[in-house]
Scaffold this active site. Structure first.
Site, PDB file in Angstrom:
ATOM      1  N   HIS A  48     -10.605  -6.237   8.179  1.00 24.55           N
ATOM      2  CA  HIS A  48     -11.464  -6.157   6.998  1.00 24.55           C
ATOM      3  C   HIS A  48     -12.769  -5.399   7.262  1.00 24.55           C
ATOM      4  O   HIS A  48     -13.648  -5.386   6.398  1.00 24.55           O
ATOM      5  CB  HIS A  48     -11.812  -7.565   6.490  1.00 24.55           C
ATOM      6  CG  HIS A  48     -10.650  -8.295   5.897  1.00 24.55           C
ATOM      7  ND1 HIS A  48      -9.586  -8.716   6.646  1.00 24.55           N
ATOM      8  CD2 HIS A  48     -10.388  -8.679   4.614  1.00 24.55           C
ATOM      9  CE1 HIS A  48      -8.725  -9.355   5.861  1.00 24.55           C
ATOM     10  NE2 HIS A  48      -9.182  -9.337   4.622  1.00 24.55           N
ATOM     11  N   GLU A  94       0.826  -1.211   0.000  1.00 22.89           N
ATOM     12  CA  GLU A  94       0.000   0.000   0.000  1.00 22.89           C
ATOM     13  C   GLU A  94       0.862   1.263   0.000  1.00 22.89           C
ATOM     14  O   GLU A  94       0.511   2.267  -0.623  1.00 22.89           O
ATOM     15  CB  GLU A  94      -0.944  -0.007   1.199  1.00 22.89           C
ATOM     16  CG  GLU A  94      -2.083  -1.014   1.104  1.00 22.89           C
ATOM     17  CD  GLU A  94      -1.630  -2.442   1.375  1.00 22.89           C
ATOM     18  OE1 GLU A  94      -2.365  -3.383   0.988  1.00 22.89           O
ATOM     19  OE2 GLU A  94      -0.543  -2.622   1.984  1.00 22.89           O
TER      20      GLU A  94
END
Length: 327
Positions: free
Chosen positions: A130, A61
């Site tokens: 998540h 990321e």
């Protein structure tokens, strides 16, 4: 012209339209090309626009966002997909230290015209990392804009408006609403990118929410109406900046405020809204503002996540509290 589509499809079509309009728009992310992303938001786009504009990146990321910074300096408009909300933290240094500050640091010489898409909030029965709500971190960071769609129509238009904006945008997508359908007006946007909207008119309580919580707020308002309480539901749409003016207008009418969010209540968006509205509308208040939030603990396991997320019952309990305060 209007059509019916899911939020996921609306985002896909919005990205497609933005790429057709501007050849300098490109997409970057993990598995977004051939796979189309884990939620299939970018499905078919690499086939139609090529691997140079829909880029499958390494699982990093920080590298995704850092590369987008360089592209923005060169005049491109990168749309970065963070696969899940809890995966954004490795990119946090890039976002806060570079993305948010480069325009100011360069005295306006460089624009950071980029969008960071983050599927956020819970409700899909996922594992750790998540189902998080990282938006307060970014809302507090000067130099960033933070928005969230709650309907397919907003998804279609807000992603295009975000891509066209010259400031960096954190684009929060309520993943639990990806597969819900709604009407999409393909001709004209519903409102400005940073404007809140009234989703339901009411006179007794102002109920403010964003993302997935908007639908829950509307369900609570419908239930309260049966019991004789009129709730006005406001969708903030923009989290930073907040459209406090529209919220204040509503609160001056109702005198009572409840804010709904999935993030923990401490140092949250709800805290900021209640604080700002209390300061602006103090003499209109009939009761203290209340936040209905996730609890101040890490996001729980799947089997108890619905006890963590704001529910209709918890919202109605807060409504009862503000309605009963005078008595």
């Amino acid at each position: 012209m209007t059509t019916t589509m899911t939020m996921a499809k609306a985002l896909n079509e919005g990205l497609r339209r933005a790429m057709e309009k501007d050849p300098k728009v490109l997409l970057m992310g993990e598995d977004i090309g051939r796979l189309g992303g884990v939620f299939r938001i970018t499905d078919g786009l690499q086939k139609d626009f090529g691997e140079d504009r829909v880029v499958d990146t390494p699982l990093s990321e920080s590298a995704i966002v850092g590369t987008a910074v360089g592209l923005a300096i060169r005049g491109y408009r990168a749309v970065c997909e963070i696969q899940f909300d809890g995966f954004v933290y490795p990119a946090f240094d890039q976002i806060v230290s570079q993305v948010a500050k480069m325009h100011k640091r360069s005295d306006g010489a460089y624009k950071m015209a980029m969008v960071i898409r983050i599927p956020f909030q819970g409700g899909i029965g996922a594992i750790e990392h998540h189902s998080e709500s990282p938006e307060p971190y970014f809302a507090q960071t000067a130099g960033l804009r933070v928005v969230s769609c709650s309907t397919p129509n907003d998804a279609y238009w807000m992603i295009q408006q975000s891509i066209e904006h010259d400031d960096p945008i954190i684009f929060c997508e309520p993943k639990s609403r990806y597969w819900e359908k709604g009407e999409v007006d393909l001709e004209s946007p519903p409102s400005g990118l940073f404007d809140a909207v009234v989703r339901r008119e009411g006179t007794d309580v102002t109920l403010i929410a964003y993302g997935a919580s908007v639908k829950t707020a509307l369900r609570a308002a419908e239930t309260a109406a049966v019991e004789g309480t009129s709730i006005e539901v406001i969708d903030t749409r923009s989290i930073a900046p907040l459209d406090i003016g529209l919220m204040a207008k509503s609160l001056e009418k109702t005198g009572r405020i409840v804010v709904v969010q999935e993030s923990p209540h401490t140092a949250s968006i709800g805290s900021e809204i209640v604080s700002e509205l209390t300061q602006r509308c103090f003499y209109s208040l009939k009761a203290p503002g209340i936040r209905v939030s996730g609890y101040h603990v890490p996001y729980p396991p799947t089997r108890i996540e619905e006890d963590y997320r704001p529910s209709v019952d918890r919202i109605l309990d807060a409504v009862d509290r503000v309605m009963g305060f005078e008595s």
